[in-house]
Design an enzyme around this catalytic site. Structure first.
Site, PDB file in Angstrom:
ATOM      1  N   HIS A 240     -13.126   4.413  -5.087  1.00  0.00           N
ATOM      2  CA  HIS A 240     -11.908   4.325  -4.299  1.00  0.00           C
ATOM      3  C   HIS A 240     -11.028   5.538  -4.596  1.00  0.00           C
ATOM      4  O   HIS A 240     -10.820   5.896  -5.750  1.00  0.00           O
ATOM      5  CB  HIS A 240     -11.175   3.025  -4.665  1.00  0.00           C
TER       6      HIS A 240
ATOM      7  N   SER B  88      -6.360   3.732   1.738  1.00  0.00           N
ATOM      8  CA  SER B  88      -6.128   2.478   1.032  1.00  0.00           C
ATOM      9  C   SER B  88      -5.019   1.690   1.730  1.00  0.00           C
ATOM     10  O   SER B  88      -5.122   1.436   2.926  1.00  0.00           O
ATOM     11  CB  SER B  88      -5.820   2.760  -0.443  1.00  0.00           C
TER      12      SER B  88
ATOM     13  N   ASP C  62     -16.313   2.055  -2.885  1.00  0.00           N
ATOM     14  CA  ASP C  62     -14.874   1.775  -2.865  1.00  0.00           C
ATOM     15  C   ASP C  62     -14.496   0.592  -3.760  1.00  0.00           C
ATOM     16  O   ASP C  62     -13.408   0.544  -4.320  1.00  0.00           O
ATOM     17  CB  ASP C  62     -14.434   1.446  -1.427  1.00  0.00           C
TER      18      ASP C  62
END
Length: 555
Positions: A455, A211, A336
């Site tokens: 995610h 991320s 995601d």
């Protein structure tokens, strides 16, 4: 039988007497003493927690070298994470004194030396996150033990400033920003200078992150300040080209923070902010979590790196020549974008409530707002090309997630892989798609049954949670975790995820500008999981069709 007992006792005695350990390690700042744990017969591990890699940072200043200490520093406890807002954004946690790292070193019959090193950079939207102990109850997600033990590598996790203290910027020299990136860079440089004493090879360092940590890894490969400090890099669900990774107009948010803390917004703003209480400053940098299809959550991420003319001398897309000799893996999770679009379009997680087609159009209009109606119409026709005349509820909901995944993560990652491969000299390029369905999906769970990998779903497998907390997982999850640790640590050793000490389920081909090959990472992998041209039509739309449409005037 008694002879067997004696043999076992003797073996146990010899094992304790000959426990392999580095003991006290000498670093540039002074001596450190960690802890040694037994992993199995003739396998031990040294763990050092809270080793300082820089001094307590000055407010809105680059980190400086630690002045050092006398005697032996006990490094057996995690330090505090860097100051940040809590989950509810109602208070702060952590400390300004947070530039520390943690090190896991595996040993066999002899004390290790010359091991490859993997340095982890955590995510959290540049706003939160930490690698200093338990994230949730007693569960420490970023524990390096399983990767270090299974892959026979050294794992390092580090702290860096986040939120206002890490990324506030006026866009000028009085408050240039990027302090968190400089912290990461100082930790990488410290590892390069000191890791030999811990049994590591400073010539074989890999940085990896997820991320905002994946984007940070990408920035660290692109800055000219890291030449020769590491050899390889892995970006999971985040690259420097993501729409949230660079703030092109940082002053606007900084002025909002200044007003909240009663500072002027003129030439005295930076000086006033520097004197403001750090907790007050941190809270003032809270981001709004309210969003809608017209104002997607991704646009609220205002505290991010900036093009400062120093760490980032130019737009990231123009800096890939700096990564020409770095081996690079980048990839995304197949859903995601769900974490974001689930807040933008609340109905996608409700099986009983329809998601209006109008919401799909509104989300696309927001993502293509610079191009006005032409952009939104083009986007809508691209994403509905395969719809039937009467698309199912699930089709509409999944399309929303695909749009968010493409825009926020997948397309920028493909663009970064393309630029890396195009600029590469000795650097190799690898692409992946992680598709193991979320463990939150299905019957009586909060997520819909069609849910793929959300995610951050990959993190538990990268850090070997199915092995360290086996009761929470099925055997297939252990297979998957083993595959990822094999690919990642092989890559750290050799620059090729297929070659190293661990066998892999299928050969992962290089990503080239002609083949665009990638592996799909899943518990059931075989050669059928090698694919090419990830979501080509959508990548083509966002990178070629949309940018060539005329920009809206002053509408």
């Amino acid at each position: 039988m008694w002879k067997l007992g004696i043999l076992v006792a003797v073996a146990a005695f010899l094992e304790t007497v000959s426990a392999t350990s580095l003991g006290v390690v000498y670093t540039e700042g002074g001596m450190v003493d960690g802890e040694n744990i037994r992993l199995g017969l003739f396998r031990h591990m040294d763990i050092f927690k809270g080793v300082p890699f820089a001094d307590i940072p000055g407010r809105f200043e680059k980190p400086k070298r630690h002045p050092g200490w006398d005697g032996v520093m006990k490094t057996k406890e995690y330090r505090k994470r860097c100051m940040q807002v809590n989950m509810l954004m109602s208070d702060t946690r952590g400390s300004e004194d947070c530039l520390y790292l943690n090190i896991w070193i595996p040993h066999g019959r002899a004390v290790s030396s010359g091991l490859p090193v993997m340095v982890w950079i955590y995510g959290g939207g540049f706003l939160a996150g930490g690698s200093m102990g338990a994230n949730f109850m007693d569960n420490y997600l970023y524990n390096g033990k399983e990767i270090a033990d299974r892959g026979n590598v050294i794992v390092v996790t580090l702290g860096y400033r986040v939120g206002t203290l890490g990324f506030l910027s006026t866009g000028e020299s009085d408050l240039p920003g990027n302090y968190g990136l400089w912290d990461q860079q100082a930790a990488i440089a410290w590892v390069n200078r000191n890791i030999r004493g811990f049994g590591g090879d400073p010539e074989n360092v890999t940085i990896f992150g997820e991320s905002a940590g994946g984007a940070s890894v990408s920035f660290q490969t692109l800055t000219p300040h890291n030449k020769g400090l590491f050899k390889r890099a892995i970006s999971q669900s985040g690259v420097a080209l993501c729409p949230w990774a660079v703030n092109k107009n940082p002053r606007r948010f900084t002025e909002e923070v200044a007003i909240k803390v009663n500072c002027p917004t003129d030439q005295n703003m930076a000086a006033c902010l520097k004197m403001t209480d750090p907790a007050v400053l941190t809270l003032a940098g809270s981001l709004s979590l309210s969003s809608s299809p017209d104002h997607p959550l991704v646009y609220n991420l205002a505290l991010s790196p900036v093009i400062d003319g120093d760490f980032l001398p130019d737009d990231p897309s123009k800096l890939f020549h700096n990564a020409a000799d770095i081996d690079y893996i980048a990839g995304v999770n197949d859903m995601d974008g769900h974490l974001f679009t689930g807040l933008d379009v609340l109905t996608i997680n409700s099986p009983l409530v329809d998601t209006p087609i109008e919401d799909v159009k509104r989300l696309l209009a927001a993502y293509t707002k610079d191009k006005g109606k032409a952009g939104a119409d083009n986007a809508y026709s691209t994403y509905t090309l395969n719809w039937s005349s009467n698309p199912s509820k699930a089709t509409i909901k999944k399309t929303v997630v695909e749009i968010g995944t493409d825009f926020i993560f997948l397309v920028p990652t493909q663009a970064a892989l393309y630029l890396h491969a195009a600029n590469a000299k000795t650097g190799r390029t690898y692409s992946y798609l992680f598709s193991e369905p979320s463990r939150m999906g299905g019957i009586a769970r909060p997520y819909p049954s069609w849910m793929g990998a959300d995610h951050a779903d990959d993190l538990q497998y990268v850090f070997g949670k199915p092995f360290s907390t086996p009761l929470g997982y099925w055997p297939r999850h252990r297979d998957l975790s083993g595959y990822i640790i094999a690919y990642w640590t092989n890559f750290a050793k050799t620059g090729d995820p297929n070659k190293g000490d661990l066998s892999v389920p299928t050969t992962w081909p290089k990503f080239t500008n002609t083949g665009h090959q990638f592996v799909e990472i899943h518990h059931n992998m075989n050669r059928d999981y090698v694919r090419q041209k990830m979501r080509t039509r959508y990548v083509h739309f966002w990178t070629s069709i949309l940018p060539n449409l005329p920009v809206l005037g002053s509408e």
